[in-house]
Design an enzyme around this catalytic site. Structure first.
Site, PDB file in Angstrom:
ATOM      1  N   CYS A  61       0.833  -1.203   0.000  1.00  0.00           N
ATOM      2  CA  CYS A  61       0.000   0.000   0.000  1.00  0.00           C
ATOM      3  C   CYS A  61       0.876   1.265   0.000  1.00  0.00           C
ATOM      4  O   CYS A  61       1.497   1.578  -1.014  1.00  0.00           O
ATOM      5  CB  CYS A  61      -0.933  -0.053   1.205  1.00  0.00           C
ATOM      6  SG  CYS A  61      -2.324   1.058   1.098  1.00  0.00           S
ATOM      7  N   HIS A 113      -3.953  -5.789   1.717  1.00  0.00           N
ATOM      8  CA  HIS A 113      -3.819  -6.089   3.138  1.00  0.00           C
ATOM      9  C   HIS A 113      -4.464  -7.445   3.375  1.00  0.00           C
ATOM     10  O   HIS A 113      -4.973  -8.066   2.459  1.00  0.00           O
ATOM     11  CB  HIS A 113      -4.543  -5.025   3.977  1.00  0.00           C
ATOM     12  CG  HIS A 113      -4.038  -3.639   3.766  1.00  0.00           C
ATOM     13  ND1 HIS A 113      -2.818  -3.216   4.224  1.00  0.00           N
ATOM     14  CD2 HIS A 113      -4.586  -2.575   3.127  1.00  0.00           C
ATOM     15  CE1 HIS A 113      -2.644  -1.948   3.897  1.00  0.00           C
ATOM     16  NE2 HIS A 113      -3.693  -1.525   3.221  1.00  0.00           N
TER      17      HIS A 113
END
Ligand SMILES: [Zn+2]
Lengths: 449, 241
Positions: free
Chosen positions: B95, B193
């Protein structure tokens, strides 16, 4: 976090000066003992009186139709009639607002009980912690001189935009539902702004949480409570400038000027030491260190508002659950202790509470809207203390939890439903730790004894 | 013969560790231990001087804009990470980590920042946060289907030096060309995630093999993990926003 609703609240209201001619007193206001009488009659304004009447009616109908406790809808309707209902209903009362990521509901109940040692207090015990919930709580009694209100972290600024509470309690700030609430820095900035709008409010704040220190440090009137912080991963860097702070349990001073304040209250293994240096025992029915911290906040609030110490201590000692948290309930024919844990910080507290004993343990994790859909935070929690025990897991995200426990070296059994888990659990009173919607659903369907 | 432990660097968890990405390191450590291989985790906080050069594998997570900018400033401070990459050490960026390891990224305030340039990827804010379950088909041999959860504002365009980590079957991913993540050599970046290595053990083992420089004996997949992967990639799983 009940009934969380983060958009659509429009509180902007004209000051409605037009209907002040009606000076008739419609209710007699009976002040509690030893409390200054309300500064003004809250219902002298006919629009507020009408708002309350309509709101109460709606709440009653909602209850009668089985649509819930009616608080929210009543508050919402009252606000639609009188957008300034909150400040009107708060006028003349000593209002305590309680906020933070964890412990709001329990602490609000402790504060309400502390205040009731002196005079009646209203409270949003259903956990409706936004403005409509506050209006609903205040509508329940016109003459209670005290109010203890839980407020969602991001809504305190709306409250102080309308009136100055007597006391604001700031408990803690940590990561919670990142896909929904946003990041801690945003929340901290909002709290700081909320306090800037209320220079006359007294703040009682956690000096061991740098995020809370940053939110409250600029306020002129703060009582600092030190209870330690178990979860430190959101407190390693300065909330204001990002510089590394290190262990928040030690004295720290950042180059930007922010530093750890001196404690007025310090929580110990058995109670709390006050600003006078004297130790008070907190013999609570609520378990764990975390609740001694919550109770110390309540004691500090009570003393600040002139309550008598022994009476406060006696009252808060007797509380054994707060909206089901820590309470014994019957589920699937069994007596269980129900514990709420909804983010890494509160999971750590609850795991502390259940470690060192071998009660059967059931863990329940959902990921519905009010929980947040991402459960990656399960990996922020240290489950090592459960090694050697067999844990039962259930909930929407039982599989994520099972994988997490596998990597932590904790044996577990996956069950589709909590009832299935309870059917096979060993004898004894199981602890059930559940996250928000899981907890709410279990508490809602508890069985009558 | 006693081997040195495999050294895993957890880079800047105080700045870039907001979304449970520390879990990736837990997975890597445990998968080594299950095979009887010693492991040591080196946590590099922003109080350190720089990133150490001699770790075997590096993991960088995600965080908010301010933290990301502070992180990239820290990473530019020393040549440790670049030298490790030149040596062939694997790096996993998640991310914010993807954006920081890329060529450049623009934060929500419109400010442009130079990344480390370890992958050929440029990130700009999109018109809304991409939040939800993601399924991709990995371009890396033997890794197969990847599952994860995304939560990001940035949209990432890959340059010719980078290949995507996966082709998006569900979700947003990079937001361009149906691509998710970025790979250059042993630098692997993704928006997933979950944590990504917890949900995708084959990717974890591939990174470990690159770190050790030899194949690892396969581990049986625990049944709850097989079930989790099936559950998370069900076609009818609601991709709730
Ligand atoms: Zn600072």
């Amino acid at each position: 976090m009940t009934d969380t609703r983060r958009d659509g609240e429009t509180m902007a209201g004209d000051a409605d000066a037009r209907s002040r001619q009606d000076k008739r007193q419609q209710w007699r206001v009976v002040p509690g003992p030893a409390v200054p009488p309300p500064g003004q009659n809250r219902l002298r304004d006919p629009r507020t009186a009408l708002a309350v009447e309509i709101g109460r009616l709606a709440a009653g109908l909602s209850r009668r139709l089985g649509l819930g406790s009616g608080g929210i809808i009543g508050g919402r309707l009252a606000l639609s009639v009188q957008p300034r209902a909150l400040s009107r209903l708060a006028a003349g009362r000593r209002v305590v607002m309680v906020t933070g990521t964890n412990g709001k509901t329990t602490t609000t109940q402790l504060v309400a009980e502390a205040l009731r040692s002196q005079a009646p207090a209203v409270s949003n015990a259903t956990g409706a912690n936004m403005l409509d919930g506050h209006v609903a709580a205040l509508m329940t009694s016109h003459d209670a001189p005290f109010a203890a209100l839980e407020v969602d972290e991001l809504h305190l600024a709306q409250v102080t935009g309308q009136f100055e509470p007597s006391v604001v309690v700031l408990l803690n700030l940590s990561r919670d539902q990142l896909d929904r609430i946003g990041e801690i820095r945003t929340v901290e900035a909002s709290l700081r702004n909320a306090l800037a709008q209320a220079p006359g409010t007294h703040v009682i704040a956690n000096r061991d949480d740098p995020n809370i220190v940053s939110a409250a440090a600029d306020h002129s009137s703060v009582t600092w409570v030190s209870g330690g912080v178990r979860w430190k991963d959101d407190a390693l860097n300065c909330p204001r400038c990002g510089a590394f702070l290190g262990d928040s349990d030690r004295a720290w001073r950042c180059a930007c000027g922010l530093s750890r304040p001196e404690a007025d209250w310090t929580v110990t293994g058995t109670g709390a030491v006050g600003p006078d240096g004297r130790h008070r025992d907190l013999a609570l029915r609520l378990p764990g260190h975390v609740n001694r911290v919550n109770a110390t906040f309540a004691l500090a609030v009570g003393l600040h508002l002139g309550c008598e110490e022994d009476a406060v201590l006696a009252r808060i000692a007797e509380i054994d659950q707060a909206s089901g948290r820590y309470g014994m309930v019957r589920l699937a024919g069994r007596q269980v202790r129900l514990l709420l844990a909804k983010n890494p910080a509160s999971w750590l507290e609850m795991l502390d509470l259940v470690s060192g004993q071998d009660r059967p343990l059931v863990l329940v994790v959902n990921s519905r809207e009010a929980d947040g859909y991402d459960v990656s935070w399960l990996w922020d929690i240290d489950f090592d203390s459960l090694r050697g025990r067999t844990v039962l897991v259930a909930g929407d995200r039982a599989l994520d939890l099972a994988v997490r426990l596998r990597y932590a070296g904790v044996r577990c059994e996956v069950h589709t439903a909590v009832d299935d888990a309870l059917a096979v659990v060993a004898d004894g009173v199981p602890d059930v730790i559940a996250n928000y919607t899981a907890f709410r659903d279990l508490f809602a369907r508890k069985e009558r004894r | 013969m006693m081997k040195d432990p495999v050294r895993i660097a957890l880079v800047l968890p105080d700045l870039l560790g907001t979304y449970g990405d520390r879990g990736n390191v837990i997975v890597l450590e445990q998968r080594l231990r299950w095979r009887g291989i010693d492991t040591e985790t080196v946590t590099v906080l922003s109080s350190a001087d720089a990133v150490p050069e001699h770790c075997d594998l590096y993991v960088i997570g995600g965080g908010e804009d301010v933290a990301q900018v502070a992180a990239v400033r820290f990473l530019h401070r020393g040549p440790g990470l670049l030298r490790a990459v030149d040596r062939g050490a694997p790096v996993l960026g998640i991310c914010g980590g993807l954006q920081v390891l890329g060529t450049c990224f623009t934060t929500g305030d419109g400010e442009q920042h130079a990344g480390l340039g370890l992958v050929d990827a440029v990130t700009e804010p999109g018109d809304g946060r991409a939040i939800g379950e993601v399924t991709t088909h990995s371009t890396l041999g033997g890794v197969g289907m990847l599952t994860g959860f995304e939560n990001h504002l940035g949209r990432t365009r890959l340059g010719p030096q980078a290949q995507p980590l996966g082709r998006v079957a569900r979700g947003t991913g990079n937001g361009h060309d149906n691509a998710e993540g970025a790979v250059t050599g042993h630098v692997v970046c993704t928006y997933l995630h979950g944590p990504v290595l917890a949900r995708n053990p084959k990717l974890a083992d591939l990174l470990l093999e690159w770190a050790i420089g030899e194949p690892l004996e396969p581990l049986p997949e625990p049944p709850e993990l097989t079930a989790l992967r099936t559950e998370r990639t069900r076609a009818n799983l609601r991709n709730r926003k």
